[in-house]
Design a protein around this motif. Structure first.
Motif, PDB file in Angstrom:
ATOM      1  N   VAL A 173       0.161  29.109  93.430  1.00 34.06           N
ATOM      2  CA  VAL A 173       1.407  29.752  93.859  1.00 34.06           C
ATOM      3  C   VAL A 173       1.075  30.944  94.755  1.00 34.06           C
ATOM      4  O   VAL A 173       0.232  31.767  94.400  1.00 34.06           O
ATOM      5  CB  VAL A 173       2.224  30.219  92.624  1.00 34.06           C
ATOM      6  CG1 VAL A 173       3.487  30.952  93.047  1.00 34.06           C
ATOM      7  CG2 VAL A 173       2.559  29.032  91.730  1.00 34.06           C
ATOM      8  N   SER A 174       1.756  31.038  95.882  1.00 32.08           N
ATOM      9  CA  SER A 174       1.542  32.158  96.795  1.00 32.08           C
ATOM     10  C   SER A 174       2.737  33.110  96.754  1.00 32.08           C
ATOM     11  O   SER A 174       3.815  32.752  96.262  1.00 32.08           O
ATOM     12  CB  SER A 174       1.358  31.645  98.223  1.00 32.08           C
ATOM     13  OG  SER A 174       2.583  31.105  98.704  1.00 32.08           O
ATOM     14  N   ILE A 175       2.534  34.285  97.291  1.00 32.51           N
ATOM     15  CA  ILE A 175       3.632  35.246  97.431  1.00 32.51           C
ATOM     16  C   ILE A 175       4.739  34.608  98.276  1.00 32.51           C
ATOM     17  O   ILE A 175       5.923  34.764  97.978  1.00 32.51           O
ATOM     18  CB  ILE A 175       3.129  36.562  98.071  1.00 32.51           C
ATOM     19  CG1 ILE A 175       2.229  37.326  97.105  1.00 32.51           C
ATOM     20  CG2 ILE A 175       4.292  37.426  98.538  1.00 32.51           C
ATOM     21  CD1 ILE A 175       2.941  37.974  95.929  1.00 32.51           C
ATOM     22  N   ARG A 176       4.358  33.886  99.301  1.00 27.71           N
ATOM     23  CA  ARG A 176       5.331  33.200 100.160  1.00 27.71           C
ATOM     24  C   ARG A 176       6.170  32.210  99.345  1.00 27.71           C
ATOM     25  O   ARG A 176       7.385  32.141  99.513  1.00 27.71           O
ATOM     26  CB  ARG A 176       4.607  32.475 101.300  1.00 27.71           C
ATOM     27  CG  ARG A 176       5.553  31.740 102.234  1.00 27.71           C
ATOM     28  CD  ARG A 176       4.841  31.144 103.419  1.00 27.71           C
ATOM     29  NE  ARG A 176       4.416  32.257 104.271  1.00 27.71           N
ATOM     30  CZ  ARG A 176       3.210  32.347 104.833  1.00 27.71           C
ATOM     31  NH1 ARG A 176       2.320  31.396 104.661  1.00 27.71           N
ATOM     32  NH2 ARG A 176       2.900  33.383 105.577  1.00 27.71           N
ATOM     33  N   ILE A 223      14.194  35.612  99.487  1.00 26.33           N
ATOM     34  CA  ILE A 223      13.969  36.906 100.127  1.00 26.33           C
ATOM     35  C   ILE A 223      12.777  36.780 101.072  1.00 26.33           C
ATOM     36  O   ILE A 223      12.027  35.797 101.023  1.00 26.33           O
ATOM     37  CB  ILE A 223      13.693  38.031  99.097  1.00 26.33           C
ATOM     38  CG1 ILE A 223      12.459  37.714  98.244  1.00 26.33           C
ATOM     39  CG2 ILE A 223      14.909  38.287  98.233  1.00 26.33           C
ATOM     40  CD1 ILE A 223      12.036  38.831  97.300  1.00 26.33           C
ATOM     41  N   LYS A 224      12.587  37.787 101.912  1.00 31.15           N
ATOM     42  CA  LYS A 224      11.427  37.826 102.792  1.00 31.15           C
ATOM     43  C   LYS A 224      10.185  38.133 101.960  1.00 31.15           C
ATOM     44  O   LYS A 224      10.253  38.860 100.971  1.00 31.15           O
ATOM     45  CB  LYS A 224      11.607  38.889 103.867  1.00 31.15           C
ATOM     46  CG  LYS A 224      12.703  38.572 104.841  1.00 31.15           C
ATOM     47  CD  LYS A 224      12.818  39.683 105.859  1.00 31.15           C
ATOM     48  CE  LYS A 224      13.966  39.370 106.805  1.00 31.15           C
ATOM     49  NZ  LYS A 224      14.153  40.423 107.795  1.00 31.15           N
ATOM     50  N   GLU A 225       9.085  37.604 102.401  1.00 31.98           N
ATOM     51  CA  GLU A 225       7.822  37.842 101.712  1.00 31.98           C
ATOM     52  C   GLU A 225       7.536  39.336 101.584  1.00 31.98           C
ATOM     53  O   GLU A 225       7.101  39.806 100.526  1.00 31.98           O
ATOM     54  CB  GLU A 225       6.702  37.146 102.491  1.00 31.98           C
ATOM     55  CG  GLU A 225       5.386  37.132 101.818  1.00 31.98           C
ATOM     56  CD  GLU A 225       4.347  36.346 102.591  1.00 31.98           C
ATOM     57  OE1 GLU A 225       3.158  36.644 102.393  1.00 31.98           O
ATOM     58  OE2 GLU A 225       4.705  35.441 103.372  1.00 31.98           O
ATOM     59  N   SER A 226       7.819  40.087 102.625  1.00 29.13           N
ATOM     60  CA  SER A 226       7.556  41.534 102.608  1.00 29.13           C
ATOM     61  C   SER A 226       8.413  42.256 101.557  1.00 29.13           C
ATOM     62  O   SER A 226       8.028  43.318 101.059  1.00 29.13           O
ATOM     63  CB  SER A 226       7.807  42.133 103.991  1.00 29.13           C
ATOM     64  OG  SER A 226       9.146  41.922 104.388  1.00 29.13           O
ATOM     65  N   SER A 227       9.543  41.674 101.181  1.00 30.76           N
ATOM     66  CA  SER A 227      10.414  42.305 100.178  1.00 30.76           C
ATOM     67  C   SER A 227       9.766  42.317  98.795  1.00 30.76           C
ATOM     68  O   SER A 227      10.065  43.189  97.976  1.00 30.76           O
ATOM     69  CB  SER A 227      11.757  41.574 100.109  1.00 30.76           C
ATOM     70  OG  SER A 227      12.430  41.679 101.333  1.00 30.76           O
ATOM     71  N   ILE A 228       8.908  41.379  98.523  1.00 30.85           N
ATOM     72  CA  ILE A 228       8.213  41.347  97.232  1.00 30.85           C
ATOM     73  C   ILE A 228       7.367  42.604  97.067  1.00 30.85           C
ATOM     74  O   ILE A 228       7.284  43.177  95.980  1.00 30.85           O
ATOM     75  CB  ILE A 228       7.378  40.066  97.074  1.00 30.85           C
ATOM     76  CG1 ILE A 228       8.323  38.879  96.858  1.00 30.85           C
ATOM     77  CG2 ILE A 228       6.384  40.190  95.921  1.00 30.85           C
ATOM     78  CD1 ILE A 228       7.675  37.564  96.624  1.00 30.85           C
ATOM     79  N   TYR A 229       6.790  43.059  98.177  1.00 31.84           N
ATOM     80  CA  TYR A 229       5.905  44.222  98.113  1.00 31.84           C
ATOM     81  C   TYR A 229       6.661  45.523  97.865  1.00 31.84           C
ATOM     82  O   TYR A 229       6.045  46.531  97.539  1.00 31.84           O
ATOM     83  CB  TYR A 229       5.052  44.299  99.380  1.00 31.84           C
ATOM     84  CG  TYR A 229       4.138  43.095  99.491  1.00 31.84           C
ATOM     85  CD1 TYR A 229       3.050  42.956  98.640  1.00 31.84           C
ATOM     86  CD2 TYR A 229       4.407  42.093 100.413  1.00 31.84           C
ATOM     87  CE1 TYR A 229       2.226  41.843  98.712  1.00 31.84           C
ATOM     88  CE2 TYR A 229       3.584  40.986 100.501  1.00 31.84           C
ATOM     89  CZ  TYR A 229       2.496  40.860  99.651  1.00 31.84           C
ATOM     90  OH  TYR A 229       1.694  39.762  99.720  1.00 31.84           O
ATOM     91  N   TYR A 230       7.951  45.489  97.939  1.00 30.79           N
ATOM     92  CA  TYR A 230       8.764  46.634  97.549  1.00 30.79           C
ATOM     93  C   TYR A 230       8.733  46.791  96.029  1.00 30.79           C
ATOM     94  O   TYR A 230       8.787  47.901  95.505  1.00 30.79           O
ATOM     95  CB  TYR A 230      10.209  46.452  98.043  1.00 30.79           C
ATOM     96  CG  TYR A 230      11.149  47.520  97.576  1.00 30.79           C
ATOM     97  CD1 TYR A 230      11.138  48.797  98.148  1.00 30.79           C
ATOM     98  CD2 TYR A 230      12.045  47.281  96.540  1.00 30.79           C
ATOM     99  CE1 TYR A 230      11.994  49.800  97.696  1.00 30.79           C
ATOM    100  CE2 TYR A 230      12.907  48.279  96.079  1.00 30.79           C
ATOM    101  CZ  TYR A 230      12.873  49.523  96.670  1.00 30.79           C
ATOM    102  OH  TYR A 230      13.709  50.507  96.218  1.00 30.79           O
TER     103      TYR A 230
END
Length: 175
Positions: A23-26, A34-41
């Motif tokens: 499983v990837s973040i994507r 959501i956008k992948e970058s939103s996970i890093y929030y």
């Protein structure tokens, strides 16, 4: 449901089916929409998601264990002894709980790839349940219904049967 909880729930669902490395973040972002970058929030990385899931699971199990031990220690006589607490805490809030079931499946998969997960798997699927179940039968020895050796044997037999049923019906096939 908050985005952070959605991320955790969807990640766990995928981890329990495919394993952590598959499983990837994507993939997680896509299922949460959501956008992948939103996970890093919400999380530093995928390992942070895993650590959060393990922490949530351990907190849940610690709370259940504390409630179960309190219920067992409050039993003063055979008249007040009830298996309802075992059904409620062990079955309803542990074995049949979707989150716990997914975590057990995830630990079962990951035990082969991650030493920490193997230790968690060993503790939460074998050591702790056996101790709780044997402890329930030890209570019967306190009431003079059986001696300690019989209670230990009954606890081991019950644990063996429960483990077989858990693996056959809860950790096998569809969730």
């Amino acid at each position: 449901m908050e985005t952070k909880e959605q991320i955790l729930n969807n990640a766990l669902d995928m981890f329990a089916k495919s394993g952590y490395n598959a499983v990837s973040i994507r993939d997680i972002a896509k299922t949460v929409n959501i956008k992948e970058s939103s996970i890093y929030y919400h999380f530093r990385n995928k390992q942070d998601i895993l650590d959060s899931l393990v922490h949530k699971y351990e907190s849940h199990i610690r709370e259940l264990t504390n409630m179960l031990q309190a219920a067992m220690s409050d039993t003063n006589s055979m008249n007040s002894f009830s298996w309802d607490w075992l059904r409620e805490y062990y079955f309803e809030q542990y074995l049949f709980d979707t989150f716990c079931n997914q975590m057990m499946r995830f630990m079962m998969i990951e035990q082969f790839h991650n030493e920490n997960m193997r230790m968690l798997y060993e503790h939460y699927l074998f050591e702790l349940p056996r101790n709780i179940q044997t402890g329930a039968f030890m209570m019967l020895s306190q009431f003079g219904i059986m001696n300690e050796q019989q209670a230990e044997e009954c606890g081991n037999d019950f644990f063996a049967n429960m483990t077989t049923l858990t693996f056959k019906y809860l950790l096998n096939g569809e969730l």
